[in-house]
Design an enzyme around this catalytic site. Sequence first.
Site, PDB file in Angstrom:
ATOM      1  N   TRP A 285      69.317  44.976  46.959  1.00 25.27           N
ATOM      2  CA  TRP A 285      69.808  46.340  47.176  1.00 25.27           C
ATOM      3  C   TRP A 285      71.259  46.466  46.763  1.00 25.27           C
ATOM      4  CZ3 TRP A 285      65.993  49.411  47.100  1.00 25.27           C
ATOM      5  CH2 TRP A 285      64.791  49.097  47.738  1.00 25.27           C
TER       6      TRP A 285
ATOM      7  N   ASP B 226      75.907  50.049  53.266  1.00 25.80           N
ATOM      8  CA  ASP B 226      74.483  50.368  53.246  1.00 25.80           C
ATOM      9  C   ASP B 226      73.874  49.676  54.462  1.00 25.80           C
ATOM     10  OD1 ASP B 226      71.767  50.554  52.914  1.00 25.80           O
ATOM     11  OD2 ASP B 226      71.711  49.655  50.905  1.00 25.80           O
TER      12      ASP B 226
ATOM     13  N   LYS C 171      63.497  52.441  58.144  1.00 28.58           N
ATOM     14  CA  LYS C 171      63.387  51.083  58.683  1.00 28.58           C
ATOM     15  C   LYS C 171      63.645  51.065  60.183  1.00 28.58           C
ATOM     16  CE  LYS C 171      63.760  49.568  54.202  1.00 28.58           C
ATOM     17  NZ  LYS C 171      64.576  49.762  53.016  1.00 28.58           N
TER      18      LYS C 171
HETATM   19  C1  PLP Z   1      65.010  49.922  51.816  1.00 25.77           C
HETATM   20  C2  PLP Z   1      66.421  49.785  51.458  1.00 25.77           C
HETATM   21  C3  PLP Z   1      67.031  50.601  50.488  1.00 25.77           C
HETATM   22  C4  PLP Z   1      66.256  51.647  49.703  1.00 25.77           C
HETATM   23  O1  PLP Z   1      65.982  52.736  50.516  1.00 25.77           O
HETATM   24  P1  PLP Z   1      65.248  54.039  49.933  1.00 25.77           P
HETATM   25  O2  PLP Z   1      65.388  54.954  51.104  1.00 25.77           O
HETATM   26  O3  PLP Z   1      63.851  53.655  49.600  1.00 25.77           O
HETATM   27  O4  PLP Z   1      66.007  54.505  48.752  1.00 25.77           O
HETATM   28  C5  PLP Z   1      68.371  50.428  50.237  1.00 25.77           C
HETATM   29  N1  PLP Z   1      69.095  49.499  50.886  1.00 25.77           N
HETATM   30  C6  PLP Z   1      68.548  48.689  51.814  1.00 25.77           C
HETATM   31  C7  PLP Z   1      69.392  47.672  52.499  1.00 25.77           C
HETATM   32  C8  PLP Z   1      67.204  48.806  52.127  1.00 25.77           C
HETATM   33  O5  PLP Z   1      66.660  47.996  53.049  1.00 25.77           O
END
Ligand code: PLP
Length: 362
Positions: free
Chosen positions: A103, A173, A197
């Site tokens: 990511w 993030d 998540k």
């Molecule tokens: C799942 C995830 C993403 C991507 O998220 P989307 O909402 O599908 O764009 C980005 N960063 C991390 C750390 C993730 O776990």
Amino acid sequence: MEKRIYNFSAGPAVLPEDVLKEAQENLFALPGVGMSILEISHRSKTFDKIHNETKQELKSLLDVSDDYELLFLQGGASLQFSMVPLNLMPPKNKADYIVTGSWSKKAVKEAKRVGTVNIAATTESETFKRIPKQEELKLDPDAAYVHFTSNNTIYGTQWHKEPEVGNVPLVCDASSDILHKKIDVKKYALIYAGAQKNMGPSGVTFVIIRKDLVERSQDTLHTMLSYKTHVENNSLYNTPNTFGIYIIGLVAKWIKKLGGLDAMYKLNKEKADILYNCIDNSGGFYKGHAEKDSRSLMNVTFNLATEELEKKLISEASAAGFDGLKGHRSVGGLRASIYNAFPKKGVEDLVSFMNDFMKKNG
Ligand SMILES: *Cc1c(COP(=O)(O)O)cnc(C)c1O
């Protein structure tokens, strides 16, 4: 009602049963409203109340001061990979990125379209099995911001303390560990997280942005890509994911009822310890991917001696009601995602299943 199994999916992921039940009960008609949350205007009084309550609950859980704005956007965390540099990089047009997994790499890819990216550290040559140490970070004191990924969903590593970045704005993030414990929001300039998540369903991205950073958004930016638009319109410039925001509100109330983020963290720690102890006490039958001091409390990644044995475990586990244990295609092996809503009993049951499997196959 249909029986529920144990869901170890990395995302969209398990939600608290109480939240699902409440949503189900109210889905036909919200109490006192006579219409479903799915059917009402985002500009109605009813939604306004739900929206503000959700914001308030999150603000209070995370102890966010009035120096910050809370937004519910769309486009996933992936759109933030672009919005962050588009809004925050100018006029310096350079930023630091700490690369700890897939990511982070995707975030770098988009930032490079906007300006110069300095990779402050990367652990890619070690298959991202650890978080870099503070001494390893090559930070530019003049960078527009520093970006890092607090929990690496795919590799199963996690920062247990934010990187120290001095006066440079810190951007995070936090898609896969937001709300798993109390953090000191004051240390951050911007936090973003895809909700699917640890907060709610897919289709909402939660953003916490320090107000002074909003001033960086230039008027030449496309309207929907500018944080300023969303701040000025309280996330209602266009139609937001009303249902998603409603569910996030229920999840926040569920955490509060549990005792808040300190209680949440204690439970997360207990769950992760149970699983890591099983791995550590298996005499090498199960091998954890992450180095011990970089281990994630959210995504537990591990391997067995052969791919064949891994497949066998996944298929037997699946038959026994443990779903979603297959590791991400880029790392292989197994991954048990045990987010906030994953029950402790499910971790205990998985461990007894793993111990049995080891006895039969060890
Ligand atoms: C799942 C995830 C993403 C991507 O998220 P989307 O909402 O599908 O764009 C980005 N960063 C991390 C750390 C993730 O776990």
